[in-house]
Design an enzyme around this catalytic site. Structure first.
Site, PDB file in Angstrom:
ATOM      1  N   GLY A  14       0.832  -1.218   0.000  1.00 15.13           N
ATOM      2  CA  GLY A  14       0.000   0.000   0.000  1.00 15.13           C
ATOM      3  C   GLY A  14       0.852   1.248   0.000  1.00 15.13           C
ATOM      4  N   ALA A  15       1.775   1.328  -0.977  1.00 15.19           N
ATOM      5  CA  ALA A  15       2.726   2.454  -1.010  1.00 15.19           C
ATOM      6  C   ALA A  15       2.287   3.557  -1.971  1.00 15.19           C
ATOM      7  CB  ALA A  15       4.108   1.932  -1.393  1.00 15.19           C
ATOM      8  N   ASP A  64      -2.710  -7.309  -4.526  1.00 14.81           N
ATOM      9  CA  ASP A  64      -3.927  -7.246  -3.717  1.00 14.81           C
ATOM     10  C   ASP A  64      -3.695  -8.166  -2.522  1.00 14.81           C
ATOM     11  OD1 ASP A  64      -6.364  -7.425  -2.501  1.00 14.81           O
ATOM     12  OD2 ASP A  64      -7.473  -8.077  -4.280  1.00 14.81           O
ATOM     13  N   VAL A  65      -3.455  -7.579  -1.375  1.00 18.32           N
ATOM     14  CA  VAL A  65      -3.100  -8.390  -0.199  1.00 18.32           C
ATOM     15  C   VAL A  65      -4.261  -9.247   0.290  1.00 18.32           C
ATOM     16  CG1 VAL A  65      -1.245  -6.856   0.620  1.00 18.32           C
ATOM     17  CG2 VAL A  65      -3.604  -6.490   1.426  1.00 18.32           C
ATOM     18  N   TYR A 156     -12.617  -3.111  12.155  1.00 18.76           N
ATOM     19  CA  TYR A 156     -11.278  -2.527  12.004  1.00 18.76           C
ATOM     20  C   TYR A 156     -10.463  -2.696  13.293  1.00 18.76           C
ATOM     21  CZ  TYR A 156      -7.914   1.236  10.860  1.00 18.76           C
ATOM     22  OH  TYR A 156      -6.780   1.974  10.609  1.00 18.76           O
ATOM     23  N   LYS A 160      -7.028  -4.814  13.785  1.00 23.40           N
ATOM     24  CA  LYS A 160      -5.805  -4.116  14.220  1.00 23.40           C
ATOM     25  C   LYS A 160      -5.295  -4.686  15.552  1.00 23.40           C
ATOM     26  CE  LYS A 160      -5.309  -1.257  10.758  1.00 23.40           C
ATOM     27  NZ  LYS A 160      -4.171  -1.429   9.832  1.00 23.40           N
ATOM     28  N   ILE A 189      -4.088  10.521  11.445  1.00 24.14           N
ATOM     29  CA  ILE A 189      -3.075  11.018  10.510  1.00 24.14           C
ATOM     30  C   ILE A 189      -3.792  11.562   9.270  1.00 24.14           C
ATOM     31  CG2 ILE A 189      -0.981  10.375   9.214  1.00 24.14           C
ATOM     32  CD1 ILE A 189      -0.756   9.942  12.315  1.00 24.14           C
TER      33      ILE A 189
HETATM   34  P1  NAP Z   1      -4.992   5.227   2.601  1.00 25.49           P
HETATM   35  O1  NAP Z   1      -4.504   6.614   2.347  1.00 25.49           O
HETATM   36  O2  NAP Z   1      -6.432   4.903   2.428  1.00 25.49           O
HETATM   37  O3  NAP Z   1      -4.089   4.215   1.712  1.00 25.49           O
HETATM   38  C1  NAP Z   1      -4.333   2.846   1.808  1.00 25.49           C
HETATM   39  C2  NAP Z   1      -3.258   2.088   1.048  1.00 25.49           C
HETATM   40  O4  NAP Z   1      -3.547   0.691   1.167  1.00 25.49           O
HETATM   41  C3  NAP Z   1      -3.258   2.437  -0.430  1.00 25.49           C
HETATM   42  O5  NAP Z   1      -1.941   2.419  -0.893  1.00 25.49           O
HETATM   43  C4  NAP Z   1      -4.062   1.283  -1.029  1.00 25.49           C
HETATM   44  O6  NAP Z   1      -3.708   0.983  -2.365  1.00 25.49           O
HETATM   45  C5  NAP Z   1      -3.639   0.137  -0.131  1.00 25.49           C
HETATM   46  N1  NAP Z   1      -4.597  -0.958  -0.176  1.00 25.49           N
HETATM   47  C6  NAP Z   1      -5.930  -0.935   0.118  1.00 25.49           C
HETATM   48  N2  NAP Z   1      -6.474  -2.161  -0.074  1.00 25.49           N
HETATM   49  C7  NAP Z   1      -5.479  -2.955  -0.506  1.00 25.49           C
HETATM   50  C8  NAP Z   1      -5.410  -4.315  -0.888  1.00 25.49           C
HETATM   51  N3  NAP Z   1      -6.480  -5.119  -0.896  1.00 25.49           N
HETATM   52  N4  NAP Z   1      -4.210  -4.818  -1.281  1.00 25.49           N
HETATM   53  C9  NAP Z   1      -3.112  -4.032  -1.304  1.00 25.49           C
HETATM   54  N5  NAP Z   1      -3.108  -2.737  -0.975  1.00 25.49           N
HETATM   55  C10 NAP Z   1      -4.286  -2.204  -0.574  1.00 25.49           C
HETATM   56  O7  NAP Z   1      -4.653   4.756   4.093  1.00 25.49           O
HETATM   57  P2  NAP Z   1      -3.633   5.351   5.178  1.00 25.49           P
HETATM   58  O8  NAP Z   1      -4.375   6.314   6.017  1.00 25.49           O
HETATM   59  O9  NAP Z   1      -2.368   5.744   4.530  1.00 25.49           O
HETATM   60  O10 NAP Z   1      -3.426   4.042   6.056  1.00 25.49           O
HETATM   61  C11 NAP Z   1      -2.301   3.198   5.937  1.00 25.49           C
HETATM   62  C12 NAP Z   1      -2.307   2.217   7.100  1.00 25.49           C
HETATM   63  O11 NAP Z   1      -2.287   2.953   8.330  1.00 25.49           O
HETATM   64  C13 NAP Z   1      -3.568   1.346   7.144  1.00 25.49           C
HETATM   65  O12 NAP Z   1      -3.240   0.057   7.575  1.00 25.49           O
HETATM   66  C14 NAP Z   1      -4.428   2.052   8.177  1.00 25.49           C
HETATM   67  O13 NAP Z   1      -5.324   1.165   8.778  1.00 25.49           O
HETATM   68  C15 NAP Z   1      -3.372   2.541   9.140  1.00 25.49           C
HETATM   69  N6  NAP Z   1      -3.803   3.672   9.970  1.00 25.49           N
HETATM   70  C16 NAP Z   1      -4.148   4.870   9.418  1.00 25.49           C
HETATM   71  C17 NAP Z   1      -4.542   5.911  10.246  1.00 25.49           C
HETATM   72  C18 NAP Z   1      -4.911   7.270   9.735  1.00 25.49           C
HETATM   73  O14 NAP Z   1      -5.324   8.118  10.541  1.00 25.49           O
HETATM   74  N7  NAP Z   1      -4.797   7.540   8.462  1.00 25.49           N
HETATM   75  C19 NAP Z   1      -4.597   5.714  11.638  1.00 25.49           C
HETATM   76  C20 NAP Z   1      -4.239   4.480  12.153  1.00 25.49           C
HETATM   77  C21 NAP Z   1      -3.837   3.460  11.313  1.00 25.49           C
HETATM   78  P3  NAP Z   1      -4.485   1.668  -3.616  1.00 25.49           P
HETATM   79  O15 NAP Z   1      -3.972   3.087  -3.712  1.00 25.49           O
HETATM   80  O16 NAP Z   1      -4.091   0.838  -4.774  1.00 25.49           O
HETATM   81  O17 NAP Z   1      -5.947   1.622  -3.302  1.00 25.49           O
END
Ligand code: NAP
Length: 249
Positions: A14-15, A64-65, A156, A160, A189
């Site tokens: 998910g980069a 796709d994980v 979720y 987690k 974030i």
């Molecule tokens: P985001 O902006 O929604 O990005 C999600 C990433 O995951 C994207 O690169 C997406 O790829 C990828 N992804 C989604 N489904 C996937 C799948 N089936 N297979 C492979 N890749 C997949 O999310 P984020 O906020 O950066 O979050 C990243 C991580 O941090 C997540 O695990 C989230 O739960 C955790 N987190 C986030 C927050 C926050 O406040 N943002 C807080 C706590 C934890 P595509 O671009 O191809 O869709």
């Protein structure tokens, strides 16, 4: 701190966006060879452009994980290219929020599949290479809600919290092989994931945070880079909270 990750291959799931994009960039800037994944060709192109613009030694691929076949295909490609990740960041994740009484089977299952079963699949595929190298860094991106709970997120927060148990047990299994396993638990974030919140909700959440603000993706990426570095060699089975004081465990 000057983090040196030269000659190390790092895989970041998910980069293409948000936290994962920042982690891939930061590890790359520390000298790692980075493999970043996205679910689409457009995401792959975006990652490759970022790597090129920042002189990062890296590649991108579709993964796709949530799909075992996709994971198998991806690791076959890596093996064919002679690439063995010894730093793994399980970052890919989704939300499908709903109150428990209304939650549909697919909302529960999609989140468990993408956020937890994926960690089992991808880590298992990387582990042999790490054991052979007698070195590994596995970093799982969990969430503050795994510890605090959050209404509307039973799926979720269960996934987690599962990642944290996984982290501790695996740390005990592989510590003797020079492999550390840790989790990073971000608070709120600024990413696409939190952009769905209303302005009112965001303001109220900021007020509950000791530092009075949302975190930046770089603040998570820097913690991941530290855990990947030699300076963190004696930290394993740990969950590092990076939440600005939203929740203090
Ligand atoms: P985001 O902006 O929604 O990005 C999600 C990433 O995951 C994207 O690169 C997406 O790829 C990828 N992804 C989604 N489904 C996937 C799948 N089936 N297979 C492979 N890749 C997949 O999310 P984020 O906020 O950066 O979050 C990243 C991580 O941090 C997540 O695990 C989230 O739960 C955790 N987190 C986030 C927050 C926050 O406040 N943002 C807080 C706590 C934890 P595509 O671009 O191809 O869709």
């Amino acid at each position: 701190m000057n983090i040196q990750l030269e000659n190390k291959v790092a895989l970041v799931t998910g980069a293409s966006r948000g936290i994962g994009a920042a982690i891939a960039l930061t590890l790359g800037k520390c000298g790692a060879t980075v493999i970043g994944t996205a679910t689409s060709a457009a995401g792959v192109e975006k990652i490759e452009q970022t790597f090129k613009a920042n002189n990062i030694n890296g590649t991108a691929a579709v993964l796709d994980v949530a799909n075992q076949q996709s994971v198998d295909d991806f690791f076959n490609q890596l093996a064919a290219a002679n690439q063995t990740p010894i730093i793994l960041v399980n970052n890919a994740g989704i939300t499908r929020d709903n109150l428990m009484l209304r939650m549909k089977d697919d909302e529960w299952l999609d989140v468990i599949e993408t956020n937890l079963n994926s960690v089992f699949r991808v880590t298992r595929a990387c582990l042999k290479g790490m054991v052979k190298a007698r070195f590994g860094r596995i970093i799982n991106i969990t969430s503050v809600v795994a510890l605090s709970g959050n209404p509307g997120q039973v799926n979720y927060s269960a996934a987690k919290a599962g990642m944290i148990g996984f982290t501790k047990s695996l740390a005990r299994e592989v510590g003797s092989r020079g492999i550390t396993v840790n989790a990073v638990a971000p608070g709120l974030i600024v990413t696409d994931m939190t952009s769905e919140l209303t302005e009112e909700h965001r303001n109220s959440m900021s007020k509950q945070t000791a530092l009075g603000r949302f975190g930046e993706v770089k603040e998570i990426a820097d913690t991941v880079a530290f855990l990947a570095s030699d300076s963190a060699a004696y930290i394993t089975g740990e969950t590092i909270n990076v939440n600005g004081g939203l929740y203090m465990a």
